[in-house]
Enzyme design. Structure first.
Site, PDB file in Angstrom:
ATOM      1  CG  ASP A 110      -0.271  -0.433   2.512  1.00  0.00           C
ATOM      2  OD1 ASP A 110       0.970  -0.433   2.564  1.00  0.00           O
ATOM      3  OD2 ASP A 110      -0.985  -0.761   3.466  1.00  0.00           O
ATOM      4  CG  HIS A 115      -5.670  -2.113   8.948  1.00  0.00           C
ATOM      5  ND1 HIS A 115      -5.805  -0.883   9.541  1.00  0.00           N
ATOM      6  CD2 HIS A 115      -4.334  -2.306   8.825  1.00  0.00           C
ATOM      7  CE1 HIS A 115      -4.622  -0.363   9.754  1.00  0.00           C
ATOM      8  NE2 HIS A 115      -3.703  -1.209   9.335  1.00  0.00           N
TER       9      HIS A 115
END
Ligand code: GLP
Length: 253
Positions: A67, A138
């Site tokens: 990410d 997450h």
């Protein structure tokens, strides 16, 4: 699923680096999926030492990162590209052209997600994916949701994540509100997944993720379904899981 208890952060880092280096020794042209955050720093330090000692050679490896903060470019010290350069890439013998991180500066979000998925497709299967875990479960920046994500997405960070990650910024307001994140389906398609966790603040979510229901409200819980998952956590992060399901834990001393 193998859940291994490490003595402490340094032991967790040594074990994780050992597994990554074994992967590269066995397959020198491995595709490695890499993660950011405080947790993998010790693992990367070990890998740097091993590379400097000549024990592991990254020259034929390719890497994909999970990410990147939307809005932060590679020159920004808080970007994940900078993090990877500073904490690993600049200190090992990897070809920088073979390291991929989403482009946080691309304002065409759909285009960036498509571009990154294209890179992942071209790479082929990730041999080993390193993961951390957020306090809300997450993985990458896939926040709790109603369904599991598939491909790369532009995501809105939750307040929990902003709170946890503000330690890397001068003030909470500086933490970007959006990020580009690889999807859960892409992460899951790695041949092997290595999730690392350390510290008391991860104890609850680690237990919930690996002993509870598999549901998108706890994104990491989906990893229970992966046939080649290794979890390495230090005693603090393991403290709750070991009480609830001691039979799942190796090195339960
Ligand atoms: C960030 C990253 C995740 C990472 C998580 C935990 O939000 N996007 O990939 O796993 O933080 O970070 P830490 O290791 O600092 O607790």
């Amino acid at each position: 699923m193998r859940i291994i208890r490490a003595k402490d952060y340094s032991d967790m880092s040594r074990k994780a680096a050992g597994i990554i280096s074994a992967q590269v020794i066995l397959k020198p042209d491995s595709v490695l999926g890499l993660a950011t955050g405080g947790t993998p720093i010790g693992t990367y330090q070990r890998l740097i030492e091993m590379n400097k000692n000549g024990d592991v050679d990254f020259s034929n490896c390719r890497t994909v990162n999970l990410d990147e903060y939307a809005g932060l470019g590679p020159e920004d010290p808080q970007s994940y590209r900078s993090f990877m350069n500073e904490n690993l890439f600049h200190h090992i013998n990897i070809d920088m052209a073979n390291t991929y991180v989403p482009d946080g500066k691309n304002i065409d979000s759909e285009g960036e997600c498509r571009r990154y998925d294209g890179i992942l497709k071209k790479m082929g299967t990730v041999d080993l994916q390193l993961l951390g875990i957020g306090v809300n479960g997450h993985i990458a920046f896939n926040e709790p949701a109603k369904s599991f994500s598939k491909g790369t997405q532009k995501v809105t960070l939750t307040q929990d994540t902003i709170e946890s990650n503000k330690r890397f910024f001068e003030k909470a307001e500086d933490v970007p509100r959006y990020a580009y994140s690889m999807g859960i389906k892409s992460i899951f398609s790695a041949k092997r997944i290595l999730l690392i966790a350390a510290g008391k603040e991860k104890a609850k979510i680690l237990c919930r993720s690996f002993t509870g229901e598999i549901e998108p409200a706890v994104p990491a819980s989906v990893l229970q379904m992966h046939s080649e998952l290794i979890v390495i956590a230090d005693k603090d992060a393991m403290s709750e899981l070991i009480n609830v399901a001691p039979e799942l834990v190796e090195n339960a001393h």
